[in-house]
Design an enzyme around this catalytic site. Structure first.
Site, PDB file in Angstrom:
ATOM      1  CD  GLU A  43      -2.724   1.162   2.555  1.00 37.91           C
ATOM      2  OE1 GLU A  43      -3.766   1.830   2.551  1.00 37.91           O
ATOM      3  OE2 GLU A  43      -2.330   0.511   3.554  1.00 37.91           O
ATOM      4  CE  LYS A 116      -7.712   1.489   3.512  1.00 38.01           C
ATOM      5  NZ  LYS A 116      -6.415   1.887   4.097  1.00 38.01           N
ATOM      6  CB  CYS A 153      -4.704  -1.360   4.328  1.00 38.91           C
ATOM      7  SG  CYS A 153      -3.755  -1.369   5.873  1.00 38.91           S
TER       8      CYS A 153
END
Length: 291
Positions: A43, A116, A153
């Site tokens: 990331e 995300k 994540c």
């Protein structure tokens, strides 16, 4: 293809964006030399993890997608014949930013991006200051070698995200990640946190019967206050760890996956068959109150 070789690049980062991009590109080349067909980067690999502070200057790290970094990586993908999964800080418009992963096919074609969906806000992880939640929904990418699902994540903690991506046809789930330990923390807490992080992702592999590849950064950042814990790993469709990287070393690893094992696990342990989709409507509520 029933068998595919996937690689990941676990690395430390610096303040120099060009240096980080060059290091990642070298990692991709090293993975390709080991036979990798798909390579996933961690990331926000082009910078230090800047979300430890709320600083307006950090917005200058963002770029459009497609943009300079994807242009560079598309050339690498085409040259090496590998798929690249690249997590970047996206500037969508003035004042509008996302934590985004681009997927590049083996001929260098830009296939699209995933933004995300789950954005944390915790001490040293002030992501809500920087990132607008994703609005593209969950995504799969049909690459030359496999159909990939990409989550990022904090998405790792949500079984709903993994389930939907698997239901869309993902054969492998990739998680570019940046997570670490406060150096003031005791070892027992460190171990418990890492185990929870790995366990939840292994559970996604089991529940959905697909391989999971999680790629984390490594090294000390935030003036030594944060140790990114590495520990990148690959799980088979029943949650068995096929490979786990160290907690403190840079590493390029390549692993062959047999995607046909999904059918075997899903038929012998038919979680997908026995889903009661007629009973799941309450999952869309924030909380199920008695009243």
């Amino acid at each position: 293809m029933s068998k595919v070789k996937v690689g990941f690049v676990q690395m430390s980062c610096s303040k120099d964006k060009a240096e980080n991009l060059a290091k990642a590109s070298k990692g991709i080349r090293d993975a390709a030399a080991k036979g990798a067909q798909i390579v996933c980067l961690q990331e926000l690999f082009t910078s230090l993890y800047f979300c430890d502070v709320e600083d307006y200057e950090n917005f200058s790290l963002a770029e459009p997608i497609p943009g300079p970094s994807t242009d560079s990586l598309q050339k690498v993908a085409a040259e090496l014949g590998v798929v690249i999964i690249a997590s970047l800080f996206e500037k969508r418009a003035q004042g509008l930013y996302h934590n985004t992963t681009a997927v590049l096919d083996a001929d260098g074609t830009y296939l699209g991006k995933y933004r995300k969906m789950h954005i944390p806000d915790d001490p040293a992880y002030y992501e809500k200051f920087y990132f607008t939640p994703g609005d593209l929904g969950y995504k799969v990418f049909k690459t030359k070698f496999a159909t990939l699902g990409v989550l990022i994540c904090w998405d790792q903690w949500y079984p709903e995200a993994a389930r939907i991506t698997a239901l869309m046809g993902a054969e492998i789930l990739f998680y570019p990640t940046a997570i670490g330990w406060a150096t003031s923390q005791d070892e027992a807490t460190n171990t418990e946190q890492y185990n929870a992080w790995q366990t939840i992702q292994r559970s996604h592999a089991v529940a959905n019967g697909i391989h999971v590849v999680s790629v984390n950064r490594v090294g000390f950042e935030q003036d030594g206050l944060m140790k990114f814990w590495g520990g990148s790993f690959i799980s088979n469709p029943f949650g068995t760890i096929i490979y786990q990287a160290s907690h403190d070393q840079e590493e390029v690893h390549v692993q062959e996956l047999d995607l046909n094992t999904t059918d075997r696990y899903r038929t012998h342990w038919p979680f997908m068959r026995d889903r009661r989709i007629d009973s799941y409507a309450p999952i869309t509520k924030r909380f199920i109150d008695e009243a």
